[in-house]
Scaffold this motif. Sequence first.
Motif, PDB file in Angstrom:
ATOM      1  N   SER A 193       0.832  -1.206   0.000  1.00 27.63           N
ATOM      2  CA  SER A 193       0.000   0.000   0.000  1.00 27.63           C
ATOM      3  C   SER A 193       0.869   1.259   0.000  1.00 27.63           C
ATOM      4  N   SER A 194       2.184   1.096   0.005  1.00 25.94           N
ATOM      5  CA  SER A 194       3.107   2.228   0.055  1.00 25.94           C
ATOM      6  C   SER A 194       3.202   2.929  -1.301  1.00 25.94           C
ATOM      7  N   PRO A 195       2.856   4.206  -1.378  1.00 23.62           N
ATOM      8  CA  PRO A 195       3.024   4.936  -2.647  1.00 23.62           C
ATOM      9  C   PRO A 195       4.478   4.948  -3.118  1.00 23.62           C
ATOM     10  N   ARG A 196       5.420   5.024  -2.181  1.00 23.39           N
ATOM     11  CA  ARG A 196       6.838   5.069  -2.537  1.00 23.39           C
ATOM     12  C   ARG A 196       7.308   3.781  -3.211  1.00 23.39           C
ATOM     13  N   LEU A 197       6.682   2.671  -2.852  1.00 20.69           N
ATOM     14  CA  LEU A 197       7.093   1.367  -3.374  1.00 20.69           C
ATOM     15  C   LEU A 197       6.104   0.784  -4.383  1.00 20.69           C
ATOM     16  N   ALA A 198       5.129   1.577  -4.802  1.00 15.80           N
ATOM     17  CA  ALA A 198       4.085   1.092  -5.715  1.00 15.80           C
ATOM     18  C   ALA A 198       4.658   0.543  -7.017  1.00 15.80           C
ATOM     19  N   HIS A 199       5.801   1.052  -7.443  1.00 18.42           N
ATOM     20  CA  HIS A 199       6.409   0.572  -8.691  1.00 18.42           C
ATOM     21  C   HIS A 199       6.730  -0.926  -8.629  1.00 18.42           C
ATOM     22  N   LEU A 200       6.939  -1.464  -7.431  1.00 22.84           N
ATOM     23  CA  LEU A 200       7.227  -2.889  -7.290  1.00 22.84           C
ATOM     24  C   LEU A 200       6.026  -3.749  -7.678  1.00 22.84           C
ATOM     25  N   GLN A 201       4.824  -3.205  -7.524  1.00 24.68           N
ATOM     26  CA  GLN A 201       3.601  -3.940  -7.878  1.00 24.68           C
ATOM     27  C   GLN A 201       3.392  -4.016  -9.379  1.00 24.68           C
ATOM     28  N   ARG A 202       4.039  -3.132 -10.108  1.00 21.30           N
ATOM     29  CA  ARG A 202       3.875  -3.100 -11.558  1.00 21.30           C
ATOM     30  C   ARG A 202       4.977  -3.876 -12.268  1.00 21.30           C
ATOM     31  N   ALA A 203       5.734  -4.641 -11.505  1.00 23.01           N
ATOM     32  CA  ALA A 203       6.853  -5.394 -12.071  1.00 23.01           C
ATOM     33  C   ALA A 203       6.700  -6.881 -11.775  1.00 23.01           C
ATOM     34  N   LEU A 204       7.288  -7.650 -12.636  1.00 18.84           N
ATOM     35  CA  LEU A 204       7.388  -9.090 -12.444  1.00 18.84           C
ATOM     36  C   LEU A 204       8.864  -9.375 -12.220  1.00 18.84           C
ATOM     37  N   PHE A 205       9.164 -10.209 -11.246  1.00 14.68           N
ATOM     38  CA  PHE A 205      10.547 -10.531 -10.922  1.00 14.68           C
ATOM     39  C   PHE A 205      10.775 -12.026 -11.110  1.00 14.68           C
ATOM     40  N   LEU A 206      11.899 -12.362 -11.687  1.00 16.64           N
ATOM     41  CA  LEU A 206      12.316 -13.750 -11.861  1.00 16.64           C
ATOM     42  C   LEU A 206      13.537 -13.960 -10.986  1.00 16.64           C
ATOM     43  N   ALA A 207      13.500 -14.995 -10.153  1.00 13.39           N
ATOM     44  CA  ALA A 207      14.583 -15.208  -9.203  1.00 13.39           C
ATOM     45  C   ALA A 207      15.260 -16.549  -9.416  1.00 13.39           C
ATOM     46  N   SER A 208      16.553 -16.542  -9.172  1.00 18.85           N
ATOM     47  CA  SER A 208      17.354 -17.750  -9.108  1.00 18.85           C
ATOM     48  C   SER A 208      17.716 -17.937  -7.646  1.00 18.85           C
ATOM     49  N   ALA A 209      17.515 -19.155  -7.140  1.00 16.70           N
ATOM     50  CA  ALA A 209      17.618 -19.363  -5.695  1.00 16.70           C
ATOM     51  C   ALA A 209      18.583 -20.482  -5.334  1.00 16.70           C
ATOM     52  N   GLU A 210      18.965 -20.472  -4.073  1.00 15.61           N
ATOM     53  CA  GLU A 210      19.791 -21.516  -3.489  1.00 15.61           C
ATOM     54  C   GLU A 210      19.148 -21.962  -2.180  1.00 15.61           C
ATOM     55  N   ARG A 211      19.039 -23.272  -1.985  1.00 11.83           N
ATOM     56  CA  ARG A 211      18.495 -23.832  -0.735  1.00 11.83           C
ATOM     57  C   ARG A 211      19.648 -24.207   0.164  1.00 11.83           C
ATOM     58  N   ARG A 212      19.631 -23.683   1.360  1.00 10.10           N
ATOM     59  CA  ARG A 212      20.598 -24.072   2.383  1.00 10.10           C
ATOM     60  C   ARG A 212      19.852 -24.826   3.467  1.00 10.10           C
ATOM     61  N   ALA A 213      20.567 -25.329   4.458  1.00 10.26           N
ATOM     62  CA  ALA A 213      19.943 -26.172   5.491  1.00 10.26           C
ATOM     63  C   ALA A 213      18.788 -25.464   6.185  1.00 10.26           C
ATOM     64  N   SER A 214      18.937 -24.174   6.516  1.00 11.01           N
ATOM     65  CA  SER A 214      17.875 -23.471   7.239  1.00 11.01           C
ATOM     66  C   SER A 214      17.538 -22.124   6.611  1.00 11.01           C
ATOM     67  N   ALA A 215      17.822 -21.984   5.326  1.00 18.13           N
ATOM     68  CA  ALA A 215      17.532 -20.718   4.645  1.00 18.13           C
ATOM     69  C   ALA A 215      17.438 -20.931   3.140  1.00 18.13           C
ATOM     70  N   VAL A 216      16.783 -19.973   2.497  1.00 27.73           N
ATOM     71  CA  VAL A 216      16.797 -19.862   1.039  1.00 27.73           C
ATOM     72  C   VAL A 216      17.357 -18.488   0.720  1.00 27.73           C
ATOM     73  N   LEU A 217      18.248 -18.436  -0.255  1.00 25.74           N
ATOM     74  CA  LEU A 217      18.793 -17.175  -0.742  1.00 25.74           C
ATOM     75  C   LEU A 217      18.349 -17.025  -2.189  1.00 25.74           C
ATOM     76  N   TYR A 218      17.896 -15.824  -2.558  1.00 27.97           N
ATOM     77  CA  TYR A 218      17.597 -15.614  -3.969  1.00 27.97           C
ATOM     78  C   TYR A 218      17.860 -14.199  -4.395  1.00 27.97           C
ATOM     79  N   ARG A 219      18.188 -14.056  -5.673  1.00 28.15           N
ATOM     80  CA  ARG A 219      18.317 -12.753  -6.305  1.00 28.15           C
ATOM     81  C   ARG A 219      17.161 -12.602  -7.273  1.00 28.15           C
ATOM     82  N   ALA A 220      16.384 -11.538  -7.069  1.00 29.27           N
ATOM     83  CA  ALA A 220      15.227 -11.257  -7.923  1.00 29.27           C
ATOM     84  C   ALA A 220      15.647 -10.275  -9.015  1.00 29.27           C
ATOM     85  N   HIS A 221      15.323 -10.616 -10.251  1.00 29.99           N
ATOM     86  CA  HIS A 221      15.607  -9.770 -11.410  1.00 29.99           C
ATOM     87  C   HIS A 221      14.294  -9.223 -11.950  1.00 29.99           C
ATOM     88  N   ARG A 222      14.257  -7.930 -12.190  1.00 24.72           N
ATOM     89  CA  ARG A 222      13.092  -7.306 -12.807  1.00 24.72           C
ATOM     90  C   ARG A 222      13.039  -7.739 -14.273  1.00 24.72           C
TER      91      ARG A 222
END
Length: 156
Positions: free
Chosen positions: A125-154
């Motif tokens: 609902s943040s006007p400052r971050l509204a641009h994030l709602q108009r984007a699609l992101f594709l991420a490549s991820a890594e699974r670790r024992a107790s975490a997931v790490l990913y980089r999201a690309h617009r």
Amino acid sequence: MSFDALPIPTLTPAFDVTVDLAAPEVHGVTSAGTRRVVPILGGRITGEVEADLLPGGADWQVIRPDGTIEVDARYSARTDQGELLLLHASGLRTGAPEVLERLSRGDDVDPHEYEFRTVVRVETSSPRLAHLQRALFLASAERRASAVLYRAHRVG
């Protein structure tokens, strides 16, 4: 119009996410397949947006007979300014059976040995971050024992 004339999507790095996870809750075989829920304990987003992941989200997974995992993660984050974000990541984690077995044991596995990709959508609902709602992101991820790490690309 030719299909060759359609724009080719581009990928621009947008943000990195570390998702801290609790132990999976195995629900067993349901009508959807083998169901597993992985609670989200917290984490951090850095890059185009900076925020802390809030506890309480989860990844509602279906494990296919070949070991491929269908990811359906939903979780919230709060920026340092107090703005709230809802992230929804859906995708697949797949690979050779022996690699998937190592991942299921909690072993650290080189992320080049398997495919873990998600599509990430952001709601706010943040006007400052509204641009994030108009984007699609594709991420490549890594699974670790107790975490997931990913980089999201617009996707552009």
